[in-house]
Design an enzyme around this catalytic site. Structure first.
Site, PDB file in Angstrom:
ATOM      1  CG  ASP A  64      -0.024  -0.063   1.959  1.00  0.00           C
ATOM      2  OD1 ASP A  64       0.821  -0.837   3.107  1.00  0.00           O
ATOM      3  OD2 ASP A  64      -0.654   0.400   3.559  1.00  0.00           O
ATOM      4  CD  GLU A 129       3.897   1.201   7.243  1.00  0.00           C
ATOM      5  OE1 GLU A 129       4.936   1.356   8.024  1.00  0.00           O
ATOM      6  OE2 GLU A 129       3.951   1.486   6.896  1.00  0.00           O
TER       7      GLU A 129
END
Length: 377
Positions: A64, A129
């Protein structure tokens, strides 16, 4: 470079994965890994290993990225992965799709040269994250722990370098926790202060007491503990009203010498010492992140192995650091697992026109190749 661009062209804005892990999984299966995909509350997670043994070496990262922001300020489309004058430009170029691509390419080329390692290797990848980090690496580690499969060593591809890949590695991170403190006074007219209790004056006492707290000063490789007030709000302003309530927000970054419970207890004791009244203070803790610290115990420690690989490629040793924000290293670190973060120069992370020199990607790739040879057996 092809792998970097393949990942960067997928708009995986946290917690979306946009097919990154499916592509990664296909490449890993082709190398001989057993790959498992997990979905948890909109988060994509991947675990891959050669067999069921606890891994000697785990390679960890996230697919991400943060949102690109104002598109009009980008030199090139943020998800086009454009090459310009020896630079790779796009969201995730540094944090951290290029790092993941380097790991993948290094493992693939190592196997092509030396065959499958005797030791078990592992990939740990999440799409959670940059966001809340509640359903990503944390849950993967819990799964591995339940199966008694925690890795011995783990390298995270976070962008840790200053000027050149390998010049700085992270051997830990400070813990972090935020607090929202509400003070209740009594609203009134400024001309009649005896009929009011000024919540802002109460806030001033609180902030002065918090600032006066003495924490550890840190060490050469670990910054000291710091408390910073980040916001003060007493409501809408009117110059003839004594504010009846006030909210203070603050953040604490703390070393591994403290625990989260110890931090909370110390702040509560400080507030109790002000004797403002039991009903006058409401304290809510938010977004706690645990610290971690990897120490160099012997020549077989992960720090020693990473240092040796970097020296082999660059003829210099890295600076050991724990600066910066939190990372998923806090979930991966445990008494069973040593963790190091090793990645690209981080000057442009989360910025418009995030970019990295192609030469730095190659340099990081060479370091990972040198590191993998140390864990073949």
């Amino acid at each position: 470079m092809r792998y970097c661009r393949e990942l960067m062209r997928r708009p995986s804005i946290t917690p979306e994965d946009a097919g990154c892990q499916q592509w990664l999984g296909e490449r890993l299966v082709a190398m001989g890994f057993d790959v498992s995909h997990y979905q948890d509350k909109g988060v994509s997670n991947l675990l891959a290993s050669f067999d069921e043994r606890p891994a000697q070496l785990a390679l960890a990262g996230h697919t991400d990225v943060v949102p690109p922001g104002d598109l009009s300020r980008w030199q090139t489309p943020p998800f086009a992965a454009t090459l310009v004058d020896g630079m790779l430009i796009g969201r995730g170029a540094v944090d951290m799709k290029s790092g993941l691509a380097v790991m993948l390419a290094a493992v693939e080329d190592h196997i092509a040269c030396y065959g499958l390692p005797k030791a078990n290797w592992q990939f740990i990848v999440t799409s959670d994250e940059e966001g809340e980090a509640e359903h990503g690496t944390r849950t993967l580690v819990e799964r591995l722990k339940a199966q008694s499969r925690l890795p011995k060593y783990c390298v995270v591809a976070e962008p840790t370098a200053d000027k050149q890949a390998g010049d700085v590695i992270k051997i830990g991170r400070r813990g972090a926790i935020s607090a929202r403190l509400t003070l209740k006074g009594k609203q009134g007219h400024v001309a009649y202060p005896k009929n009011a209790v000024n919540a802002l004056h109460m806030a001033a006492r609180v902030m002065q007491a918090l600032e006066a707290l003495i924490w550890d000063e840190g060490s050469d490789d670990f910054p000291g503990t710091s408390l910073q007030v980040t916001h003060v709000d007493s409501g809408a302003f009117t110059d003839n009203i004594v504010p009846g309530s006030c909210e203070i927000c603050f953040n604490i970054r703390y070393s591994y010498r403290y625990s989260e419970a110890g931090i909370m207890a110390r702040i509560q004791a400080c507030l109790d010492g002000l004797s403002l009244g039991e009903d006058a203070i409401s304290l809510r803790w938010e977004r706690g992140c645990q610290p971690y610290h990897t120490q160099e115990n012997d020549e077989q420690s992960l720090i020693a192995q990473v240092e040796a690989a970097i020296f082999e490629v660059t003829a210099s040793f890295p600076r050991l650091s724990t600066s910066g924000g939190t990372s998923d290293g806090r979930f991966l670190s445990s008494p069973q697992t040593q963790v190091i973060e090793l990645g690209l120069p981080n000057r442009t992370i989360h910025q418009v026109n995030e970019r990295v020199e192609l030469a730095q990607i190659v340099r990081l790739y060479r370091i990972y190749r040198a590191l993998l040879t140390r864990f073949h057996d």
